[in-house]
Design a protein around this motif. Sequence first.
Motif: not given
Length: 124
Positions: A6, A19, A21, A72, A78, A80, A82
């Motif tokens: 992460e 954000r 990831s 994703r 990845t 994500n 938000q």
Amino acid sequence: QVQLVESGGGLVQAGGSLRLSCAASGRTFSSYDMGWFRQAPGKAREFVAFITRSGAFTNYADSVKGRFTISRDNAKNTVNLQMNSLKPEDTAVYYCAVKSGSTNISELKAYSYWGQGTQVTVSS
């Protein structure tokens, strides 16, 4: 074996955005449903958001619904998160995880691989 890392955590004022990831190793990322969880100091780890392997279905905890969005990118391996309109109560270590069980998507035991977490701190 899947490794998750992460990133994107930090310190932000209330009302701000971050954000997160999660980068996954391996060539089978697109076959995994994924989740985000968080753990505040002295509290149990709790479900935040879920996304299916295709990205077609998502689900959120009531506490973040309307403020957080999970997404994703299977080409980049990845997933994500938000986070908008952040509140001090969102302060926690945030973890991504691979769902491998058939149990409820909000249950920790449904997830088999976890990242090391990233700290999110929201100041008032």
